[in-house]
Design a protein around this motif. Structure first.
Motif, PDB file in Angstrom:
ATOM      1  N   GLY A  50       0.809  -1.206   0.000  1.00  0.00           N
ATOM      2  CA  GLY A  50       0.000   0.000   0.000  1.00  0.00           C
ATOM      3  C   GLY A  50       0.844   1.259   0.000  1.00  0.00           C
ATOM      4  N   LEU A  51       0.194   2.382  -0.225  1.00  0.00           N
ATOM      5  CA  LEU A  51       0.864   3.676  -0.226  1.00  0.00           C
ATOM      6  C   LEU A  51       1.632   3.863   1.078  1.00  0.00           C
ATOM      7  N   GLY A  52       2.946   4.121   0.971  1.00  0.00           N
ATOM      8  CA  GLY A  52       3.768   4.346   2.150  1.00  0.00           C
ATOM      9  C   GLY A  52       4.304   3.091   2.813  1.00  0.00           C
ATOM     10  N   ALA A  53       4.062   1.923   2.214  1.00  0.00           N
ATOM     11  CA  ALA A  53       4.510   0.673   2.837  1.00  0.00           C
ATOM     12  C   ALA A  53       6.010   0.452   2.694  1.00  0.00           C
ATOM     13  N   GLY A  54       6.598   0.975   1.602  1.00  0.00           N
ATOM     14  CA  GLY A  54       8.038   0.821   1.410  1.00  0.00           C
ATOM     15  C   GLY A  54       8.427  -0.087   0.263  1.00  0.00           C
ATOM     16  N   LYS A  55       7.502  -0.338  -0.667  1.00  0.00           N
ATOM     17  CA  LYS A  55       7.819  -1.250  -1.768  1.00  0.00           C
ATOM     18  C   LYS A  55       8.917  -0.700  -2.675  1.00  0.00           C
ATOM     19  N   SER A  56       8.925   0.606  -2.908  1.00  0.00           N
ATOM     20  CA  SER A  56       9.960   1.190  -3.769  1.00  0.00           C
ATOM     21  C   SER A  56      11.336   1.095  -3.114  1.00  0.00           C
ATOM     22  N   THR A  57      11.381   1.246  -1.796  1.00  0.00           N
ATOM     23  CA  THR A  57      12.636   1.082  -1.063  1.00  0.00           C
ATOM     24  C   THR A  57      13.125  -0.358  -1.178  1.00  0.00           C
ATOM     25  N   ALA A  58      12.199  -1.300  -1.076  1.00  0.00           N
ATOM     26  CA  ALA A  58      12.550  -2.714  -1.222  1.00  0.00           C
ATOM     27  C   ALA A  58      13.089  -2.995  -2.621  1.00  0.00           C
ATOM     28  N   CYS A  59      12.449  -2.414  -3.625  1.00  0.00           N
ATOM     29  CA  CYS A  59      12.897  -2.627  -5.005  1.00  0.00           C
ATOM     30  C   CYS A  59      14.264  -2.010  -5.254  1.00  0.00           C
ATOM     31  N   GLN A  60      14.517  -0.857  -4.658  1.00  0.00           N
ATOM     32  CA  GLN A  60      15.823  -0.220  -4.802  1.00  0.00           C
ATOM     33  C   GLN A  60      16.919  -1.113  -4.230  1.00  0.00           C
ATOM     34  N   ARG A  61      16.621  -1.757  -3.103  1.00  0.00           N
ATOM     35  CA  ARG A  61      17.597  -2.667  -2.512  1.00  0.00           C
ATOM     36  C   ARG A  61      17.846  -3.873  -3.421  1.00  0.00           C
ATOM     37  N   LEU A  62      16.786  -4.402  -4.004  1.00  0.00           N
ATOM     38  CA  LEU A  62      16.938  -5.531  -4.922  1.00  0.00           C
ATOM     39  C   LEU A  62      17.744  -5.126  -6.153  1.00  0.00           C
ATOM     40  N   LYS A  63      17.546  -3.902  -6.609  1.00  0.00           N
ATOM     41  CA  LYS A  63      18.328  -3.397  -7.744  1.00  0.00           C
ATOM     42  C   LYS A  63      19.806  -3.339  -7.387  1.00  0.00           C
ATOM     43  N   GLU A  64      20.101  -2.890  -6.171  1.00  0.00           N
ATOM     44  CA  GLU A  64      21.492  -2.833  -5.713  1.00  0.00           C
ATOM     45  C   GLU A  64      22.122  -4.224  -5.670  1.00  0.00           C
ATOM     46  N   ARG A  65      21.306  -5.234  -5.421  1.00  0.00           N
ATOM     47  CA  ARG A  65      21.803  -6.611  -5.375  1.00  0.00           C
ATOM     48  C   ARG A  65      21.943  -7.228  -6.766  1.00  0.00           C
ATOM     49  N   ARG A  81      -6.605   7.717  -1.519  1.00  0.00           N
ATOM     50  CA  ARG A  81      -5.930   6.682  -2.309  1.00  0.00           C
ATOM     51  C   ARG A  81      -5.849   5.365  -1.540  1.00  0.00           C
ATOM     52  N   ILE A  82      -5.598   5.456  -0.243  1.00  0.00           N
ATOM     53  CA  ILE A  82      -5.569   4.243   0.573  1.00  0.00           C
ATOM     54  C   ILE A  82      -6.943   3.586   0.592  1.00  0.00           C
ATOM     55  N   GLU A  83      -7.974   4.409   0.679  1.00  0.00           N
ATOM     56  CA  GLU A  83      -9.347   3.903   0.697  1.00  0.00           C
ATOM     57  C   GLU A  83      -9.675   3.111  -0.567  1.00  0.00           C
ATOM     58  N   LEU A  84      -9.119   3.544  -1.706  1.00  0.00           N
ATOM     59  CA  LEU A  84      -9.419   2.899  -2.986  1.00  0.00           C
ATOM     60  C   LEU A  84      -8.565   1.658  -3.239  1.00  0.00           C
ATOM     61  N   GLN A  85      -7.518   1.463  -2.436  1.00  0.00           N
ATOM     62  CA  GLN A  85      -6.658   0.297  -2.624  1.00  0.00           C
ATOM     63  C   GLN A  85      -7.252  -0.937  -1.955  1.00  0.00           C
ATOM     64  N   MET A  86      -6.871  -2.106  -2.471  1.00  0.00           N
ATOM     65  CA  MET A  86      -7.272  -3.357  -1.835  1.00  0.00           C
ATOM     66  C   MET A  86      -6.758  -3.368  -0.394  1.00  0.00           C
ATOM     67  N   PRO A  87      -7.591  -3.761   0.571  1.00  0.00           N
ATOM     68  CA  PRO A  87      -7.133  -3.810   1.966  1.00  0.00           C
ATOM     69  C   PRO A  87      -5.884  -4.678   2.124  1.00  0.00           C
ATOM     70  N   GLU A  88      -4.990  -4.241   2.993  1.00  0.00           N
ATOM     71  CA  GLU A  88      -3.728  -4.952   3.182  1.00  0.00           C
ATOM     72  C   GLU A  88      -3.942  -6.389   3.661  1.00  0.00           C
ATOM     73  N   GLU A  89      -4.984  -6.613   4.455  1.00  0.00           N
ATOM     74  CA  GLU A  89      -5.222  -7.969   4.951  1.00  0.00           C
ATOM     75  C   GLU A  89      -5.594  -8.916   3.810  1.00  0.00           C
ATOM     76  N   GLU A  90      -6.284  -8.395   2.807  1.00  0.00           N
ATOM     77  CA  GLU A  90      -6.590  -9.219   1.632  1.00  0.00           C
ATOM     78  C   GLU A  90      -5.313  -9.552   0.867  1.00  0.00           C
ATOM     79  N   LYS A  91      -4.435  -8.570   0.751  1.00  0.00           N
ATOM     80  CA  LYS A  91      -3.167  -8.804   0.056  1.00  0.00           C
ATOM     81  C   LYS A  91      -2.316  -9.830   0.799  1.00  0.00           C
ATOM     82  N   ARG A  92      -2.382  -9.807   2.118  1.00  0.00           N
ATOM     83  CA  ARG A  92      -1.624 -10.784   2.912  1.00  0.00           C
ATOM     84  C   ARG A  92      -2.041 -12.205   2.562  1.00  0.00           C
TER      85      ARG A  92
END
Length: 201
Positions: A15-30, A161-172
């Protein structure tokens, strides 16, 4: 796992602000190859006449001229309600998936990791095109605080935007891997490094 024959595909979402882009940046570094779905979607909007015509027909916005202004207007309309967001996604998502499959075909004989950074992996059906899906999970409070610190959206826009996203528990429930990101960046990097080593060896 060592001795890869083909590229491994991994979807990173959150979700917005979860940190996925930070995670992807780390994977890119690897050494992972990153396919940024949002950037590809923007490029499609700016360069594909058929898509621009569909946007004009559905939303009444001409994005051929004064591009940045009209992309901003399109975002405001698309994120105003679920119906508009779905209409935009129905135009864009099939082409993003097509671009991803093209990228996969280009590197299919390489050893390594192809990562798609996308907020709507499950909503778009992208998960069915991937070997693994990862949810970067953060609490609601932390996500809002991070998004506000970025400064590019108002609190009202963030909440909408968070309201329009799939709930995080569903994504889990849908993700094959869940990584908690409620602490430091260093802790997230440790989890991402562990994931990379498990997938690539």
């Amino acid at each position: 796992m060592g001795g890869l024959i083909n590229v491994v595909t991994l979807g990173i979402t959150g979700g917005l602000g979860a940190g996925k882009s930070t995670a992807c940046q780390r994977l890119k570094e690897r050494g992972a190859i990153i396919f940024d779905a949002d950037s590809v979607a923007k490029e499609i909007l700016l360069t594909v006449p058929e898509v621009q015509e569909q946007i004009s027909d559905v939303f009444g916005i001409n994005i051929k001229n004064n591009t940045n202004l009209h992309l901003g207007k399109l975002a405001n309309i698309a994120f105003s309600n679920e119906e508009n967001q779905t209409a935009l996604n129905n135009i864009i998502h099939p082409r993003v998936i097509e671009a991803f499959e093209k990228k996969r075909a280009e590197i299919k004989d390489q050893d390594g990791l192809l990562v798609i950074d996308a907020p709507l992996i499950f909503e778009s059906g992208l998960d069915s095109h991937l070997d693994h899906t990862v949810l970067i999970y953060s609490t609601y409070k932390i996500r809002i605080a991070r998004a506000i610190r970025r400064g590019n959206l108002s609190r009202e826009q963030i909440l909408k935007r968070i309201e329009l996203q799939m709930p995080e528990e569903e994504k889990r429930e849908l993700a094959s891997i869940v990584i908690e990101n409620n602490g430091t960046v260093e802790r997230l990097y440790e989890e991402i490094d562990k994931l990379y080593n498990e997938l690539i060896g």
